[in-house]
Design a protein around this motif. Structure first.
Motif, short mmCIF file in Angstrom:
data_model
loop_
_atom_site.label_atom_id
_atom_site.label_comp_id
_atom_site.label_asym_id
_atom_site.label_seq_id
_atom_site.Cartn_x
_atom_site.Cartn_y
_atom_site.Cartn_z
N GLN A 71 -88.61 37.85 39.05
CA GLN A 71 -88.44 36.55 39.72
C GLN A 71 -88.02 35.47 38.74
OE1 GLN A 71 -92.38 36.29 41.28
NE2 GLN A 71 -91.97 38.21 42.34
N TRP A 72 -87.79 35.87 37.51
CA TRP A 72 -87.52 34.88 36.46
C TRP A 72 -86.36 33.95 36.84
CZ3 TRP A 72 -83.62 34.79 32.26
CH2 TRP A 72 -83.92 33.81 31.29
N LEU A 73 -85.35 34.48 37.51
CA LEU A 73 -84.19 33.65 37.86
C LEU A 73 -84.11 33.38 39.36
CD1 LEU A 73 -81.41 35.17 35.54
CD2 LEU A 73 -82.65 33.03 35.25
N GLU A 74 -85.25 33.34 40.03
CA GLU A 74 -85.18 33.25 41.49
C GLU A 74 -84.56 31.95 41.99
OE1 GLU A 74 -89.01 33.78 43.19
OE2 GLU A 74 -89.87 32.03 42.21
N GLY A 75 -84.54 30.91 41.14
CA GLY A 75 -83.94 29.64 41.59
C GLY A 75 -82.45 29.56 41.31
N LEU A 76 -81.89 30.60 40.71
CA LEU A 76 -80.49 30.52 40.27
C LEU A 76 -79.54 31.19 41.27
CD1 LEU A 76 -78.49 29.92 37.83
CD2 LEU A 76 -78.86 32.29 37.17
N HIS A 77 -78.46 30.48 41.60
CA HIS A 77 -77.36 31.08 42.36
C HIS A 77 -76.21 31.27 41.39
CE1 HIS A 77 -79.81 29.45 45.58
NE2 HIS A 77 -79.26 30.39 46.35
N TYR A 78 -75.57 32.42 41.46
CA TYR A 78 -74.56 32.69 40.44
C TYR A 78 -73.37 33.42 41.06
CZ TYR A 78 -75.72 37.64 40.51
OH TYR A 78 -75.89 38.93 40.91
N ALA A 79 -72.28 33.42 40.28
CA ALA A 79 -71.12 34.25 40.62
C ALA A 79 -70.56 34.78 39.31
CB ALA A 79 -70.07 33.43 41.36
N VAL A 80 -70.09 36.02 39.33
CA VAL A 80 -69.55 36.62 38.10
C VAL A 80 -68.10 37.02 38.32
CG1 VAL A 80 -69.69 38.61 36.53
CG2 VAL A 80 -71.79 37.55 37.35
N PHE A 81 -67.23 36.58 37.40
CA PHE A 81 -65.86 37.09 37.40
C PHE A 81 -65.64 37.81 36.08
CE2 PHE A 81 -61.32 37.11 36.68
CZ PHE A 81 -60.87 37.58 37.91
N GLY A 82 -65.15 39.04 36.17
CA GLY A 82 -64.93 39.84 34.96
C GLY A 82 -63.45 39.96 34.64
N LEU A 83 -63.15 40.03 33.35
CA LEU A 83 -61.78 40.31 32.93
C LEU A 83 -61.80 41.66 32.21
CD1 LEU A 83 -62.26 37.03 32.53
CD2 LEU A 83 -59.86 37.17 31.94
N GLY A 84 -60.95 42.57 32.66
CA GLY A 84 -60.94 43.89 32.06
C GLY A 84 -59.59 44.55 32.26
N ASP A 85 -59.58 45.84 32.00
CA ASP A 85 -58.34 46.61 32.09
C ASP A 85 -58.73 47.98 32.64
OD1 ASP A 85 -56.21 48.30 31.57
OD2 ASP A 85 -55.66 47.29 29.70
N SER A 86 -58.21 48.30 33.84
CA SER A 86 -58.64 49.55 34.47
C SER A 86 -58.10 50.77 33.73
CB SER A 86 -58.22 49.58 35.94
OG SER A 86 -56.83 49.39 36.04
N GLY A 87 -57.26 50.55 32.70
CA GLY A 87 -56.84 51.67 31.85
C GLY A 87 -58.02 52.17 31.01
N TYR A 88 -59.01 51.33 30.80
CA TYR A 88 -60.18 51.74 30.00
C TYR A 88 -61.19 52.41 30.91
CZ TYR A 88 -58.63 49.04 25.95
OH TYR A 88 -57.94 48.57 24.87
N GLN A 89 -61.90 53.40 30.33
CA GLN A 89 -62.88 54.13 31.14
C GLN A 89 -64.01 53.22 31.60
OE1 GLN A 89 -63.19 57.30 28.19
NE2 GLN A 89 -63.37 58.71 29.90
N LYS A 90 -64.46 52.34 30.71
CA LYS A 90 -65.59 51.48 31.07
C LYS A 90 -65.02 50.15 31.57
CE LYS A 90 -68.76 53.94 28.18
NZ LYS A 90 -69.55 54.00 26.98
N TYR A 91 -64.44 50.24 32.75
CA TYR A 91 -63.69 49.12 33.31
C TYR A 91 -64.65 47.98 33.66
CZ TYR A 91 -60.99 46.53 36.80
OH TYR A 91 -60.38 45.54 37.52
#
Ligand code: FAD
Ligand code: FMN
Length: 631
Positions: A88-108
């Protein structure tokens, strides 16, 4: 009811600058949508323990290495992983995540995926599903960022209208206005400078000028230390492929001009390339700039809390021309969409303004891609195409793509070549859809250097740890490195051959691949010598060298095929504790090779492919499975 905060925090973690650009766009659009308080910060600027004090945070994070988080996020991430944080440590937080990557890599996009999961596990609530930007998308990460941002603004407008009161203003180009550039250029007229001052600057070594320029660049975080670790000069420039073959791969050797080069096998050399001086002059002339005036660059006072805060303002003035050539990529990289938007404000010809506004709009994205990215249009070319635009230098400093260092796997052993560093570099060139010949900046610049020239060029360089740790002599090795992927393994084999002279060493199986035996068999004599007699790749030593020529026969043969042929030997070496190292193109090779390894482990060990995949993951956890891949 508790009063809602109207503050929006955008945190970014970037290794090479793209996530910073994307985060700035998020901040800009939020301001346009009427957000009363927006702050865009690098993630290491926020004490992670204060995260519960925030109400809404947008994270923009890239993935680097092999599924690794950017360096600037390491402390933050370590804090978030602490076991004692409750769900519950972050229960007051609303967030959004945008990632930048390359689907050529296995760990996309691993950073974004891991961050999203951890935030949610700690009780934070996602505003919308995470967005994943992909270098492989025709428009790069912006292909996913556009629709993701629109969803985010709509969601915020619905749920937190105090944060984002006006989505329509973000979409409407006529509502756009141009604020100040975020950085300030201070001009130090050379007339007003003391003559001895001037002389001192003229005599400054390249090192000091480079350090000053890199410290003042808005993209200064690209450089590990602003001062180059080494100024190298080239002593060998040798073509490894046949001259009549279209692919040009070179073997380069360098020495340091002053200090000793300190590195280990598996390390990476980062090089700051030089730009074509004629192109730099053309840019300076086109923008009506004085190449010889002295400048310093600093964050505008209102930007003290922003991403530009870290620009060092207390550096020595340098010539504008030096600043441009060392930090602004004017003649190779394509500008981003925001460059076109800012240009539109400075266009005085109506049709140019309209075209630039169209390029900057969501509807113009595909056409911008065809004109700009696909044609690898450079800043100089774009400015030539819109002659009525005169942009202030501040904006150019902020928006011209930064001149980035290029990484190369070192292909020499420091024990075998003291104070030298060798690279194996594929010289990049291609033809665009409009039949324009394009050249990779760094590789073609290196290829054009003449080691026999008396006043040689000083090459700014930094040694960094890559993803391939140096193996101890007792560790059996399975190395897979087709094409220039053989670079780090030339260093490994050289080093082990030297160790083998004085002590017993463990065997190496090396799988190499190229197109044809007669044209691009890189370092052929070296491998064959090591595969004979007492060499470290010889069967006598329990080793082996296997080469796949993909185009010497009607059907394609790749390293994976050779690995399958050696299935028993691979499994036998793995059973005796071998480590696997893979290097080379990130496009398909690491995934195909990993899949082949899973097949081999499954067949030889009589287990399912899923169990074999788990087996490989355990090998990775045990620190015995490494990939260094590049696009
Ligand atoms: C850890 C690491 C190790 C590396 N080791 C090596 C190595 O040992 N040897 C080596 O040769 N390289 C290596 N690289 C790659 C190297 O860093 C550079 O990316 C490469 O040399 C190209 O740089 P450049 O400046 O010549 O080209 P740039 O000016 O950076 O141009 C390259 C870009 O041009 C575009 N492009 C290239 N070809 C085409 C095409 N056919 N069609 C359309 N667009 C295209 C792509 O956007 C590409 O990213 C490594 C990279 C990393 C990250
Ligand atoms: C050396 C290197 C390693 C990368 N590794 C990965 C990876 O493992 N997974 C991934 O999805 N993308 C990977 N990428 C792609 C980057 O995430 C992508 O180019 C991103 O736009 C970089 O953003 P940044 O400039 O903010 O760091 C890698 C890129 C480079 C240059």
């Amino acid at each position: 009811m508790e009063e809602k905060s109207s503050h929006l925090l955008v945190l970014y973690a970037s290794q090479t600058g793209n996530a910073m650009d994307a985060a700035e766009r998020v901040g800009r659009e939020a301001e346009r949508g009427g957000c009363p308080s927006v702050q865009v910060l690098p993630i290491d600027r926020l004490d992670a323990s204060c995260l519960p004090d925030q109400e809404i945070v947008i994270f923009v994070v890239s993935t680097t290495g092999q599924g690794d988080i950017p360096d600037s996020m390491k402390v933050f991430w370590r804090f978030l992983l602490q076991r004692n944080l409750s769900n519950q440590w972050l229960e007051g937080l609303h967030y959004a995540v945008f990632g930048l990557g390359d689907s050529g890599y296995q760990k996309y996009n691993f950073t974004a995926k891991k961050l999203d999961k951890r935030l949610s596990d700690l009780g934070a609530k996602p505003l919308i599903e995470k967005g994943l930007g992909d270098d492989q998308h025709p428009s790069g990460y912006e292909g996913a960022l556009d629709p993701w941002l629109l969803s985010l603004w709509k969601m915020l407008n619905t749920v937190h209208p105090n944060i984002l009161p006006r989505v329509s203003d973000i979409m409407d180009p006529s509502k756009r206005s141009l604020d100040h550039a975020k950085i300030e250029v201070i001009y130090h007229s050379s007339d007003k400078m003391q003559p001895d001052h001037l002389t001192a600057y003229d005599l400054e070594s390249s090192e000091v000028v480079i350090e000053s320029a890199c410290s003042m660049s808005p993209a200064q975080f690209h450089y590990h230390d602003k001062k180059p670790q080494y100024l190298l000069h080239m002593i060998t420039n040798q073509r490894l492929t046949n001259v009549d073959h279209s692919r040009d791969v070179r073997h380069f050797e360098f020495e340091a001009s002053s200090n000793v080069i300190d590195y280990q096998v598996g390390d990476v050399l980062e090089i700051l390339p030089s730009q074509n001086p004629a192109a730099v002059d053309a840019f300076i002339q086109r923008c009506n700039l004085d190449p010889n005036c002295y400048i310093t660059v600093k964050a505008r006072d209102t930007e003290k809390q922003s991403v530009y805060k870290s620009i060092k303002s207390l550096v020595r003035p340098i010539k504008l021309k030096n600043f441009v050539e060392l930090t602004m990529d004017v003649a190779s990289a394509s500008p981003r969409r925001y460059f076109f938007e800012v240009m539109s404000f400075y266009a005085t010809a109506e049709y140019e303004k309209e075209r630039l506004q169209y390029f900057a709009s969501p509807e113009g994205m595909d056409d911008l891609y065809q004109y700009n990215q696909r044609e690898r249009r450079t800043v100089v070319e774009v400015l030539e195409d819109f002659p009525s635009v005169q942009m202030p230098f501040e904006w150019l400093v902020q928006l011209v793509p930064p001149l980035k260092t290029r990484a190369f796997s070192i292909s020499s052993s420091p024990s075998v070549h003291p104070n030298q560093v060798h690279l194996t570099v594929s010289i990049v060139s291609w033809t665009t859809p409009f039949k324009r010949k394009r050249h990779g900046l760094c590789s073609s610049w290196l290829a054009g250097l003449d080691p026999f020239k008396r006043r040689g060029v000083h090459i700014p360089a930094w040694v960094t740890r890559g993803s391939l740790p140096p193996p101890p002599p007792s560790l059996p090795l399975i190395l897979i490195g087709p094409g220039t992927g053989c670079a780090p393994f030339r260093a490994f084999v050289e080093e082990r051959a030297l160790q083998n002279l004085t002590r017993s060493t463990s065997p190496i199986l090396f799988f190499f691949g190229c197109r044809n035996q007669s044209v691009d068999f890189l370092y052929k004599n070296f491998w064959l010598a090591q595969a004979q007699d007492d060499g470290v790749l010889s069967a006598d030593k329990g080793g082996g060298f296997f080469v796949a020529f993909s185009r010497d026969q009607p059907q394609k043969i790749y390293v994976q095929h050779k690995m399958k042929e050696e299935s028993k030997r691979i499994w036998s070496l793995l059973s005796s504790g071998a480590a696997i190292y893979i290097a080379g193109s990130s496009t398909k090779m690491p995934a195909d090779v990993t899949s082949t390894l899973e097949e081999i482990i499954a067949v030889e060990n009589g287990m399912s492919k899923e169990s074999a995949a788990r087996w490989l993951r355990l090998l990775e956890k045990a620190g015995k499975f490494f990939i260094e891949a590049w696009s």
